[in-house]
Scaffold this motif. Structure first.
Motif, PDB file in Angstrom:
ATOM      1  N   LYS A 107     -77.485  36.858  31.538  1.00 55.73           N
ATOM      2  CA  LYS A 107     -76.878  35.595  31.127  1.00 55.73           C
ATOM      3  C   LYS A 107     -77.298  34.422  32.009  1.00 55.73           C
ATOM      4  N   ALA A 108     -78.065  34.689  33.048  1.00 55.65           N
ATOM      5  CA  ALA A 108     -78.418  33.660  34.026  1.00 55.65           C
ATOM      6  C   ALA A 108     -79.914  33.359  33.979  1.00 55.65           C
ATOM      7  N   LEU A 109     -80.328  32.422  34.827  1.00 53.06           N
ATOM      8  CA  LEU A 109     -81.735  32.075  34.977  1.00 53.06           C
ATOM      9  C   LEU A 109     -82.206  32.362  36.398  1.00 53.06           C
ATOM     10  N   SER A 110     -83.521  32.464  36.550  1.00 55.64           N
ATOM     11  CA  SER A 110     -84.191  32.540  37.842  1.00 55.64           C
ATOM     12  C   SER A 110     -83.665  33.702  38.700  1.00 55.64           C
ATOM     13  N   GLU A 111     -83.480  33.473  39.998  1.00 57.28           N
ATOM     14  CA  GLU A 111     -83.139  34.566  40.906  1.00 57.28           C
ATOM     15  C   GLU A 111     -81.811  35.238  40.575  1.00 57.28           C
ATOM     16  N   ALA A 112     -80.895  34.495  39.961  1.00 52.52           N
ATOM     17  CA  ALA A 112     -79.609  35.084  39.599  1.00 52.52           C
ATOM     18  C   ALA A 112     -79.764  36.209  38.583  1.00 52.52           C
ATOM     19  N   GLN A 113     -80.898  36.257  37.913  1.00 52.64           N
ATOM     20  CA  GLN A 113     -81.133  37.331  36.950  1.00 52.64           C
ATOM     21  C   GLN A 113     -81.260  38.690  37.630  1.00 52.64           C
ATOM     22  N   TRP A 114     -81.726  38.699  38.878  1.00 53.26           N
ATOM     23  CA  TRP A 114     -82.011  39.980  39.533  1.00 53.26           C
ATOM     24  C   TRP A 114     -81.495  40.081  40.973  1.00 53.26           C
ATOM     25  N   ARG A 115     -81.465  38.977  41.703  1.00 50.38           N
ATOM     26  CA  ARG A 115     -81.146  39.039  43.133  1.00 50.38           C
ATOM     27  C   ARG A 115     -79.671  39.354  43.381  1.00 50.38           C
ATOM     28  N   THR A 116     -78.817  38.854  42.512  1.00 52.87           N
ATOM     29  CA  THR A 116     -77.382  39.083  42.677  1.00 52.87           C
ATOM     30  C   THR A 116     -77.046  40.560  42.668  1.00 52.87           C
ATOM     31  N   GLN A 117     -77.757  41.318  41.838  1.00 55.45           N
ATOM     32  CA  GLN A 117     -77.467  42.752  41.708  1.00 55.45           C
ATOM     33  C   GLN A 117     -77.646  43.483  43.031  1.00 55.45           C
ATOM     34  N   PHE A 118     -78.587  43.060  43.844  1.00 57.08           N
ATOM     35  CA  PHE A 118     -78.769  43.679  45.158  1.00 57.08           C
ATOM     36  C   PHE A 118     -77.518  43.493  46.014  1.00 57.08           C
ATOM     37  N   ASN A 119     -76.889  42.329  45.902  1.00 53.67           N
ATOM     38  CA  ASN A 119     -75.673  42.066  46.672  1.00 53.67           C
ATOM     39  C   ASN A 119     -74.478  42.857  46.149  1.00 53.67           C
ATOM     40  N   ILE A 120     -74.541  43.258  44.909  1.00 51.97           N
ATOM     41  CA  ILE A 120     -73.499  44.107  44.329  1.00 51.97           C
ATOM     42  C   ILE A 120     -73.678  45.556  44.768  1.00 51.97           C
ATOM     43  N   ASP A 121     -74.919  45.999  44.812  1.00 54.39           N
ATOM     44  CA  ASP A 121     -75.208  47.428  44.987  1.00 54.39           C
ATOM     45  C   ASP A 121     -75.440  47.863  46.418  1.00 54.39           C
ATOM     46  N   GLN A 122     -75.820  46.958  47.310  1.00 57.13           N
ATOM     47  CA  GLN A 122     -76.376  47.373  48.601  1.00 57.13           C
ATOM     48  C   GLN A 122     -75.759  46.589  49.747  1.00 57.13           C
ATOM     49  N   ASP A 123     -75.370  47.298  50.798  1.00 61.90           N
ATOM     50  CA  ASP A 123     -74.885  46.663  52.021  1.00 61.90           C
ATOM     51  C   ASP A 123     -75.965  46.771  53.080  1.00 61.90           C
ATOM     52  N   GLY A 124     -76.435  45.642  53.567  1.00 53.71           N
ATOM     53  CA  GLY A 124     -77.492  45.648  54.576  1.00 53.71           C
ATOM     54  C   GLY A 124     -78.059  44.256  54.728  1.00 53.71           C
ATOM     55  N   ASP A 125     -78.995  44.103  55.638  1.00 56.81           N
ATOM     56  CA  ASP A 125     -79.712  42.837  55.787  1.00 56.81           C
ATOM     57  C   ASP A 125     -80.758  42.779  54.685  1.00 56.81           C
ATOM     58  N   LEU A 126     -80.430  42.091  53.604  1.00 59.10           N
ATOM     59  CA  LEU A 126     -81.283  42.082  52.423  1.00 59.10           C
ATOM     60  C   LEU A 126     -82.484  41.158  52.551  1.00 59.10           C
ATOM     61  N   TYR A 127     -82.507  40.312  53.575  1.00 65.15           N
ATOM     62  CA  TYR A 127     -83.570  39.305  53.664  1.00 65.15           C
ATOM     63  C   TYR A 127     -83.873  39.019  55.132  1.00 65.15           C
ATOM     64  N   PRO A 128     -84.497  39.963  55.817  1.00 65.56           N
ATOM     65  CA  PRO A 128     -84.669  39.833  57.270  1.00 65.56           C
ATOM     66  C   PRO A 128     -85.889  39.051  57.728  1.00 65.56           C
ATOM     67  N   THR A 129     -86.819  38.759  56.833  1.00 65.03           N
ATOM     68  CA  THR A 129     -88.138  38.315  57.285  1.00 65.03           C
ATOM     69  C   THR A 129     -88.168  36.892  57.825  1.00 65.03           C
ATOM     70  N   HIS A 130     -87.268  36.014  57.339  1.00 66.27           N
ATOM     71  CA  HIS A 130     -87.263  34.642  57.859  1.00 66.27           C
ATOM     72  C   HIS A 130     -86.981  34.631  59.365  1.00 66.27           C
ATOM     73  N   GLY A 131     -86.111  35.500  59.812  1.00 64.02           N
ATOM     74  CA  GLY A 131     -85.835  35.582  61.238  1.00 64.02           C
ATOM     75  C   GLY A 131     -86.822  36.467  61.970  1.00 64.02           C
ATOM     76  N   ALA A 132     -87.122  37.624  61.370  1.00 64.39           N
ATOM     77  CA  ALA A 132     -87.950  38.613  62.063  1.00 64.39           C
ATOM     78  C   ALA A 132     -89.398  38.173  62.210  1.00 64.39           C
ATOM     79  N   GLY A 133     -89.945  37.468  61.206  1.00 63.11           N
ATOM     80  CA  GLY A 133     -91.346  37.070  61.278  1.00 63.11           C
ATOM     81  C   GLY A 133     -91.672  36.244  62.511  1.00 63.11           C
ATOM     82  N   PRO A 134     -90.985  35.125  62.733  1.00 64.93           N
ATOM     83  CA  PRO A 134     -91.244  34.348  63.952  1.00 64.93           C
ATOM     84  C   PRO A 134     -90.911  35.104  65.229  1.00 64.93           C
ATOM     85  N   VAL A 135     -89.798  35.841  65.237  1.00 62.62           N
ATOM     86  CA  VAL A 135     -89.420  36.607  66.428  1.00 62.62           C
ATOM     87  C   VAL A 135     -90.534  37.576  66.826  1.00 62.62           C
TER      88      VAL A 135
END
Length: 448
Positions: free
Chosen positions: A216-244
């Motif tokens: 029923k949604a557009l763009s990232e809400a079509q798929w990204r939200t489901q990860f937040n429903i199904d999975q507990d964890g750091d879902l997006y670590p690379t913005h911090g980890a890459g520079p570090v």
């Protein structure tokens, strides 16, 4: 035409292991890097816009399962005056026909996370350079698959982590390398960004306006939200980890050895939906992903790292960088630097004073080209690095080992939480080569 005017008036505005890449066909015909794009939604279009504006790039082919995304891309390319790209669609396997083409040097993958692994493997086996948006795979095994295939085929794989090229991040890197902070002791970063309007919309606009997700949604809400429903964890670590990783020379004389994650209760998304649409069924969902996930990492050389994933609550944007050594530190949140013997005792200096002085050579050289590109110029640098690597048949500056190291934090974090905050051993994707490898990222102003 100026970049900002071009993008403003376009359709977009409406929405080392030593690899010798023998498979690349670059410069066979007209000296241009020929790119294919898999996924031309909002993020893919950012990369399309960068390619269209370059004289040394041809956008040869595009692939997407949604006609709405293809139309925006089609109209954008037509308005630019560049030749139309061949389109591939019709199902989840359509990308294979694009990659089977012999006239493509590299591919940019901007699809939902669950498709990255399969598409990247097929691309490398087809002899293509791979520039993939963040999250290389969903499991530890999938990350090993990426490494093994890159090594077997000799084709580079680059996670397109643009924050590695953020101006203040690179100025801090320049200061680290010149010894201003002394020996590295502790590092922090993360993804601290209110994504509630990204995860829900009204099906008519990309961001906000409603509380729908999935079909029923557009763009990232079509798929990204489901990860937040199904999975507990750091879902997006690379913005911090890459520079570090660059600050700590990870995979180049140092490595991550183990990690442990902690996650708060999950209230933010349900509360948001209820506040926007009282009684809506999406407010009753059991969202598994904690509102704030904290991951602690040990390094072989004794440094500690803390990453934060905080995207469900009201907050201003901040990636929360902290670079701390024996001589001083930079803290992103308060935009301040303190260097012992140079700053006043127990007092902060404005970070800008230091970053103006230690601006990275890449930014000094290319700021005119980058300044009006996406995400404050970061997008130009990461795209340019990928193109230049293909053009000169070189390894990408963020290589396959770097890529999987910053991405595998997600499944490791998830496993740590599932096992009651149990420490997880970090895979050594270099198989011991980290001890002797030298850092090659952004050593000068060459673009690599």
């Amino acid at each position: 035409m100026e970049r900002r005017d071009f993008i403003k008036n376009s359709a977009l505005a409406t929405a080392a292991f030593n690899i010798l890449p023998t498979g690349s066909l670059f410069a066979k015909d007209n000296g241009k890097v020929r790119l294919g794009y898999i996924g031309v939604g909002a993020r893919g279009m950012n990369h399309i816009s960068e390619g269209i504006l370059r004289d040394d790039v041809e956008v040869v082919a595009i692939c997407d399962t949604q006609e709405s995304s293809l139309k925006i891309c089609r109209d954008f390319i037509a308005k630019s005056g560049k030749p139309a790209a061949k389109e591939y669609t019709g199902g989840l396997e359509a990308f294979k026909a694009l990659l089977d083409r012999k006239d493509i040097d590299g591919v940019i993958i901007s699809t939902p996370w669950q498709f990255h692994h399969e598409q990247a493997l097929y691309a490398m086996n087809a002899g293509k350079y791979v520039g993939c948006e963040v999250i290389a795979g969903l499991t530890v095994k999938e990350h090993w698959d990426i490494v093994n295939t890159s090594e077997k085929t000799g084709m580079p794989y680059m996670t397109l982590e643009n924050v590695c090229y953020r101006r203040d991040v690179m100025a801090a890197l320049n200061m680290v390398r010149q010894g201003l902070f002394g020996e590295m002791i502790h590092l922090e970063g993360g993804y601290q960004h209110d994504l509630r309007e990204v995860l829900f919309n009204n099906g008519k606009q990309y961001y906000g306006g409603g509380v729908e997700y999935g079909p029923k949604a557009l763009s990232e809400a079509q798929w990204r939200t489901q990860f937040n429903i199904d999975q507990d964890g750091d879902l997006y670590p690379t913005h911090g980890a890459g520079p570090v990783m660059q600050y700590a020379n990870i995979n180049r004389g140092n490595r991550f050895t183990n990690l442990v994650s902690f996650s708060s209760k999950a209230k933010g998304l349900a509360n948001y939906v209820e506040s926007k649409s009282p009684g809506h069924p999406n407010a009753k969902i059991n969202y598994k992903n904690g509102d704030v996930t904290t991951t602690l990492i040990n390094c072989a050389n004794g440094e500690t790292v803390m990453l934060s994933h905080d995207v469900h609550l009201p907050r201003p944007y901040s990636l929360g960088f902290r670079v701390q050594g024996t001589n001083g530190l930079w803290m992103d949140v308060n935009k301040s630097v303190h260097i012992e013997g140079k700053s006043k005792p127990h007092a902060w200096d404005p970070a800008k004073e230091w970053f103006d002085k230690y601006d990275h050579p890449l930014w000094k050289k290319y700021q005119k080209e980058a300044v009006s590109a996406g995400h404050g110029g970061m997008d130009w640098f990461v795209f340019n690095a990928f193109v230049m690597a293909i053009k000169h048949k070189k390894q990408t500056p963020i290589d396959v080992y770097d890529s999987v190291t910053m991405s595998v934090i997600t499944p490791l974090s998830t496993k740590s939480l599932k096992e009651g905050n149990k420490t997880q051993e970090f895979p050594d994707f270099t198989r011991g080569k980290w001890k002797d490898r030298k850092n090659t990222f952004a050593l000068d102003d060459s673009g690599f």
